[in-house]
Design a protein around this motif. Sequence first.
Motif, short mmCIF file in Angstrom:
data_model
loop_
_atom_site.label_atom_id
_atom_site.label_comp_id
_atom_site.label_asym_id
_atom_site.label_seq_id
_atom_site.Cartn_x
_atom_site.Cartn_y
_atom_site.Cartn_z
N ASP A 43 70.13 60.75 17.38
CA ASP A 43 70.43 62.43 17.11
C ASP A 43 69.78 62.40 15.84
N TYR A 44 68.73 63.52 15.95
CA TYR A 44 68.29 63.91 14.65
C TYR A 44 69.05 64.91 13.66
N GLY A 45 70.03 65.48 14.59
CA GLY A 45 70.96 66.36 13.90
C GLY A 45 70.11 67.80 13.79
N LYS A 46 70.46 68.51 12.59
CA LYS A 46 69.79 69.57 12.05
C LYS A 46 68.77 69.16 11.28
N VAL A 47 67.57 69.56 11.38
CA VAL A 47 66.55 69.17 10.46
C VAL A 47 65.61 70.14 10.26
N THR A 48 64.85 70.04 8.91
CA THR A 48 63.80 71.23 8.70
C THR A 48 62.42 70.64 9.29
N LYS A 49 61.60 71.47 9.29
CA LYS A 49 60.28 71.48 9.96
C LYS A 49 59.36 70.45 8.73
N THR A 50 59.82 70.64 7.64
CA THR A 50 59.00 69.68 6.48
C THR A 50 59.39 68.30 6.54
N GLU A 51 60.39 67.85 7.34
CA GLU A 51 60.49 66.37 7.52
C GLU A 51 59.51 65.73 8.41
N ASN A 52 59.34 64.12 8.32
CA ASN A 52 58.33 63.74 9.13
C ASN A 52 58.62 63.53 10.65
N GLY A 53 59.83 63.56 11.02
CA GLY A 53 60.19 63.33 12.40
C GLY A 53 59.99 61.91 12.93
N THR A 54 60.08 60.99 12.32
CA THR A 54 59.66 59.61 12.75
C THR A 54 61.12 58.93 12.61
N ARG A 55 61.31 58.22 13.64
CA ARG A 55 62.79 57.68 13.87
C ARG A 55 62.56 56.26 14.60
N ASP A 56 63.41 55.18 14.47
CA ASP A 56 63.24 54.12 15.04
C ASP A 56 64.13 53.67 15.95
N PHE A 57 63.94 53.27 17.17
CA PHE A 57 64.96 52.71 18.06
C PHE A 57 64.78 51.14 18.06
N VAL A 58 65.71 50.60 17.38
CA VAL A 58 65.82 49.05 16.99
C VAL A 58 66.71 48.30 18.21
N PHE A 59 65.92 47.52 18.88
CA PHE A 59 66.44 46.67 19.94
C PHE A 59 66.35 44.91 19.38
N THR A 60 67.16 44.27 20.06
CA THR A 60 67.23 42.96 20.11
C THR A 60 67.13 42.33 21.56
N ASN A 61 66.45 41.29 21.84
CA ASN A 61 66.40 40.31 22.88
C ASN A 61 67.33 39.29 22.83
N THR A 62 68.37 39.85 23.69
CA THR A 62 69.55 38.98 23.94
C THR A 62 69.52 37.82 25.15
N GLY A 63 68.27 37.93 25.70
CA GLY A 63 67.91 37.08 26.52
C GLY A 63 67.53 35.63 26.33
N ASN A 64 66.89 34.83 27.22
CA ASN A 64 66.65 33.64 26.84
C ASN A 64 65.14 33.32 27.24
N ALA A 65 64.31 34.50 27.21
CA ALA A 65 62.87 34.26 27.53
C ALA A 65 62.18 35.47 26.41
N PRO A 66 60.84 35.35 26.22
CA PRO A 66 60.36 36.24 25.31
C PRO A 66 60.35 37.72 26.26
N LEU A 67 60.45 38.68 25.23
CA LEU A 67 60.57 40.12 25.72
C LEU A 67 59.08 40.81 25.56
N ILE A 68 58.55 41.09 26.55
CA ILE A 68 57.32 42.10 26.44
C ILE A 68 57.37 43.46 26.86
N ILE A 69 57.14 44.34 26.09
CA ILE A 69 57.18 45.71 25.97
C ILE A 69 55.95 46.11 26.44
N THR A 70 55.71 46.41 27.73
CA THR A 70 54.18 46.82 28.57
C THR A 70 53.83 48.22 28.15
#
Length: 128
Positions: free
Chosen positions: A35-62
């Motif tokens: 949720d960006y919330g209320k932001v102004t046009k002057t902000e850069n607009g970049t956000r990160d979705f952080v994730f964890t690989n909770t499995g037992n093999a390498p995770l590949i984002i294709t």
Amino acid sequence: MKKTIILFAFALISSIGFAQNGPKIVFSAPNNTIDYGKVTKTENGTRDFVFTNTGNAPLIITNVLSTCGCTVPTKPTEPIMPGKTGKITVKYNMAPGPIRKTITVESNAVNYDEGRVALKIKGEVIIK
């Protein structure tokens, strides 16, 4: 009684065999939404979705796909090893008005149907 114990043991062993092995992706954002919330046009607009690989093999984002050209996602280029974290960066162009966009992540994760995860961004860009 002996048959019941054998049946129970067989059911337990069978359920262990059906456990999902492989990479699993878990995002830290609640409901996979930022949720960006209320932001102004002057902000850069970049956000990160952080994730964890909770499995037992390498995770590949294709692939990471956006619903429009106003949202530009970038994905990790290297596999994410089990127990490690990664991020998908999303840049929104900050056009005034409401933000309601979906980003689709395609991966080899076994905890989502066909490895596809929908991420959402929401908020409102206001003119200051």
